[in-house]
Design a protein around this motif. Structure first.
Motif, PDB file in Angstrom:
ATOM      1  N   VAL A 134       0.857  -1.183   0.000  1.00 42.93           N
ATOM      2  CA  VAL A 134       0.000   0.000   0.000  1.00 42.93           C
ATOM      3  C   VAL A 134       0.893   1.232   0.000  1.00 42.93           C
ATOM      4  O   VAL A 134       1.869   1.309   0.740  1.00 42.93           O
ATOM      5  N   SER A 135       0.558   2.159  -0.865  1.00 45.04           N
ATOM      6  CA  SER A 135       1.316   3.394  -1.006  1.00 45.04           C
ATOM      7  C   SER A 135       0.341   4.568  -0.969  1.00 45.04           C
ATOM      8  O   SER A 135      -0.820   4.390  -0.610  1.00 45.04           O
ATOM      9  N   THR A 136       0.802   5.733  -1.360  1.00 45.22           N
ATOM     10  CA  THR A 136      -0.038   6.925  -1.374  1.00 45.22           C
ATOM     11  C   THR A 136      -0.140   7.466  -2.789  1.00 45.22           C
ATOM     12  O   THR A 136       0.867   7.660  -3.470  1.00 45.22           O
ATOM     13  N   TYR A 137      -1.362   7.697  -3.211  1.00 41.70           N
ATOM     14  CA  TYR A 137      -1.643   8.296  -4.512  1.00 41.70           C
ATOM     15  C   TYR A 137      -2.034   9.749  -4.265  1.00 41.70           C
ATOM     16  O   TYR A 137      -2.867  10.034  -3.410  1.00 41.70           O
ATOM     17  N   ARG A 138      -1.427  10.652  -5.006  1.00 44.49           N
ATOM     18  CA  ARG A 138      -1.773  12.071  -4.888  1.00 44.49           C
ATOM     19  C   ARG A 138      -2.599  12.453  -6.101  1.00 44.49           C
ATOM     20  O   ARG A 138      -2.134  12.344  -7.230  1.00 44.49           O
ATOM     21  N   THR A 139      -3.844  12.891  -5.862  1.00 43.78           N
ATOM     22  CA  THR A 139      -4.719  13.293  -6.963  1.00 43.78           C
ATOM     23  C   THR A 139      -4.271  14.632  -7.527  1.00 43.78           C
ATOM     24  O   THR A 139      -3.461  15.345  -6.922  1.00 43.78           O
ATOM     25  N   SER A 140      -4.828  14.980  -8.685  1.00 43.20           N
ATOM     26  CA  SER A 140      -4.498  16.269  -9.303  1.00 43.20           C
ATOM     27  C   SER A 140      -4.947  17.434  -8.428  1.00 43.20           C
ATOM     28  O   SER A 140      -4.446  18.542  -8.572  1.00 43.20           O
ATOM     29  N   ARG A 141      -5.843  17.182  -7.496  1.00 43.51           N
ATOM     30  CA  ARG A 141      -6.307  18.221  -6.570  1.00 43.51           C
ATOM     31  C   ARG A 141      -5.495  18.236  -5.275  1.00 43.51           C
ATOM     32  O   ARG A 141      -5.815  18.960  -4.350  1.00 43.51           O
ATOM     33  N   GLY A 142      -4.455  17.385  -5.201  1.00 42.60           N
ATOM     34  CA  GLY A 142      -3.583  17.375  -4.037  1.00 42.60           C
ATOM     35  C   GLY A 142      -4.036  16.482  -2.898  1.00 42.60           C
ATOM     36  O   GLY A 142      -3.401  16.434  -1.850  1.00 42.60           O
ATOM     37  N   LEU A 143      -5.111  15.751  -3.083  1.00 44.01           N
ATOM     38  CA  LEU A 143      -5.611  14.834  -2.060  1.00 44.01           C
ATOM     39  C   LEU A 143      -4.753  13.580  -2.051  1.00 44.01           C
ATOM     40  O   LEU A 143      -4.368  13.076  -3.105  1.00 44.01           O
ATOM     41  N   GLU A 144      -4.448  13.056  -0.877  1.00 44.18           N
ATOM     42  CA  GLU A 144      -3.672  11.829  -0.762  1.00 44.18           C
ATOM     43  C   GLU A 144      -4.588  10.681  -0.366  1.00 44.18           C
ATOM     44  O   GLU A 144      -5.320  10.776   0.618  1.00 44.18           O
ATOM     45  N   LEU A 145      -4.534   9.596  -1.157  1.00 48.44           N
ATOM     46  CA  LEU A 145      -5.358   8.417  -0.915  1.00 48.44           C
ATOM     47  C   LEU A 145      -4.474   7.178  -0.917  1.00 48.44           C
ATOM     48  O   LEU A 145      -3.525   7.085  -1.692  1.00 48.44           O
ATOM     49  N   ALA A 146      -4.817   6.215  -0.078  1.00 44.18           N
ATOM     50  CA  ALA A 146      -4.096   4.944  -0.086  1.00 44.18           C
ATOM     51  C   ALA A 146      -4.383   4.229  -1.401  1.00 44.18           C
ATOM     52  O   ALA A 146      -5.507   4.242  -1.910  1.00 44.18           O
ATOM     53  N   CYS A 147      -3.341   3.610  -1.958  1.00 44.00           N
ATOM     54  CA  CYS A 147      -3.490   2.871  -3.212  1.00 44.00           C
ATOM     55  C   CYS A 147      -2.538   1.678  -3.207  1.00 44.00           C
ATOM     56  O   CYS A 147      -1.686   1.557  -2.329  1.00 44.00           O
ATOM     57  N   VAL A 148      -2.685   0.826  -4.203  1.00 44.14           N
ATOM     58  CA  VAL A 148      -1.810  -0.322  -4.374  1.00 44.14           C
ATOM     59  C   VAL A 148      -1.140  -0.181  -5.746  1.00 44.14           C
ATOM     60  O   VAL A 148      -1.792  -0.370  -6.775  1.00 44.14           O
ATOM     61  N   PRO A 149       0.151   0.194  -5.781  1.00 44.60           N
ATOM     62  CA  PRO A 149       0.848   0.256  -7.064  1.00 44.60           C
ATOM     63  C   PRO A 149       0.955  -1.156  -7.668  1.00 44.60           C
ATOM     64  O   PRO A 149       1.318  -2.096  -6.971  1.00 44.60           O
ATOM     65  N   MET A 150       0.647  -1.278  -8.942  1.00 48.54           N
ATOM     66  CA  MET A 150       0.628  -2.580  -9.594  1.00 48.54           C
ATOM     67  C   MET A 150       1.302  -2.497 -10.961  1.00 48.54           C
ATOM     68  O   MET A 150       1.340  -1.422 -11.571  1.00 48.54           O
ATOM     69  N   THR A 151       1.813  -3.638 -11.411  1.00 47.65           N
ATOM     70  CA  THR A 151       2.457  -3.709 -12.732  1.00 47.65           C
ATOM     71  C   THR A 151       2.010  -4.963 -13.451  1.00 47.65           C
ATOM     72  O   THR A 151       1.545  -5.932 -12.837  1.00 47.65           O
ATOM     73  N   LYS A 152       2.193  -4.937 -14.765  1.00 45.09           N
ATOM     74  CA  LYS A 152       1.927  -6.119 -15.590  1.00 45.09           C
ATOM     75  C   LYS A 152       2.799  -6.035 -16.836  1.00 45.09           C
ATOM     76  O   LYS A 152       2.894  -4.983 -17.468  1.00 45.09           O
ATOM     77  N   ARG A 153       3.433  -7.152 -17.162  1.00 48.23           N
ATOM     78  CA  ARG A 153       4.193  -7.245 -18.414  1.00 48.23           C
ATOM     79  C   ARG A 153       3.211  -7.689 -19.499  1.00 48.23           C
ATOM     80  O   ARG A 153       2.399  -8.577 -19.256  1.00 48.23           O
ATOM     81  N   VAL A 154       3.320  -7.064 -20.651  1.00 54.47           N
ATOM     82  CA  VAL A 154       2.440  -7.420 -21.761  1.00 54.47           C
ATOM     83  C   VAL A 154       3.290  -7.738 -22.999  1.00 54.47           C
ATOM     84  O   VAL A 154       4.431  -7.276 -23.098  1.00 54.47           O
ATOM     85  N   ALA A 155       2.726  -8.506 -23.882  1.00 53.36           N
ATOM     86  CA  ALA A 155       3.435  -8.865 -25.105  1.00 53.36           C
ATOM     87  C   ALA A 155       3.516  -7.662 -26.041  1.00 53.36           C
ATOM     88  O   ALA A 155       2.517  -6.975 -26.261  1.00 53.36           O
ATOM     89  N   VAL A 156       4.711  -7.420 -26.525  1.00 54.23           N
ATOM     90  CA  VAL A 156       4.938  -6.310 -27.449  1.00 54.23           C
ATOM     91  C   VAL A 156       4.847  -6.832 -28.869  1.00 54.23           C
ATOM     92  O   VAL A 156       5.425  -7.861 -29.203  1.00 54.23           O
ATOM     93  N   GLU A 157       4.075  -6.128 -29.705  1.00 52.89           N
ATOM     94  CA  GLU A 157       3.939  -6.526 -31.113  1.00 52.89           C
ATOM     95  C   GLU A 157       5.211  -6.235 -31.862  1.00 52.89           C
ATOM     96  O   GLU A 157       5.932  -5.291 -31.558  1.00 52.89           O
ATOM     97  N   GLY A 158       5.470  -7.060 -32.856  1.00 52.53           N
ATOM     98  CA  GLY A 158       6.467  -6.715 -33.788  1.00 52.53           C
ATOM     99  C   GLY A 158       7.714  -7.402 -33.856  1.00 52.53           C
ATOM    100  O   GLY A 158       8.676  -7.230 -34.385  1.00 52.53           O
TER     101      GLY A 158
END
Length: 158
Positions: A134-158
């Motif tokens: 769990v981390s902190t997400y800062r909205t464009s309005r400056g509000l801080e909310l708890a969030c879960v940073p996530m990643t995913k690898r995807v297949a690249v075309e070509g």
């Protein structure tokens, strides 16, 4: 039949409405109501309109826009996966996410990232995304909310 298309200036207000309604409906048990209101209430700004026109996609069901999604190709960031509350549970969010993942691969983006709200992290995990801290997400309005940073690898075309 559900179709996904690039958002236009005509989608700015409906995208804003779907975002607001979705956040209030889905996040209510995970964040204080005042924080949700500070995050999504009000009216769309010119900056919001520009982002919608540049980076948003919308899911439409027989002409009615029912979901949104955003991909910033430059950094592989996914945002704004929101579904109209009356249409949740129909696979719209999953289809939008799959569309954005394919789009990222088409643009040569191998690793995607997003900041999941606490209520949405399990959904993203079911879609193959990773992340538990769990981390902190800062909205464009400056509000801080708890969030879960996530990643995913995807297949690249070509």
């Amino acid at each position: 039949m559900l179709t996904i298309r690039k958002a236009t200036c005509d989608d700015v207000f409906v995208a804003w409405h779907i975002r607001r309604a979705s956040v209030h409906a889905a996040c209510a048990g995970h964040y204080p109501v005042a924080a949700l209101s500070a995050w999504v209430d009000g009216t769309p700004t010119d900056k919001w309109a520009s982002v919608v026109e540049r980076d948003f996609y919308v899911a439409a069901d027989e002409g009615l826009v029912v979901g949104t999604g955003m991909l910033t190709v430059a950094n592989g960031q996914v945002d704004a996966i929101f579904v109209r509350p009356s249409h949740t549970g129909r696979g719209i969010g999953r289809k939008m996410l799959q569309f954005l993942e394919a789009l990222a691969g088409h643009h040569g983006v191998a690793t995607m990232r997003l900041d999941a709200t606490l209520n949405a992290a399990a959904f993203y995990r079911r879609c193959g995304w990773s992340g538990d801290s769990v981390s902190t997400y800062r909205t464009s309005r400056g509000l801080e909310l708890a969030c879960v940073p996530m990643t995913k690898r995807v297949a690249v075309e070509g």
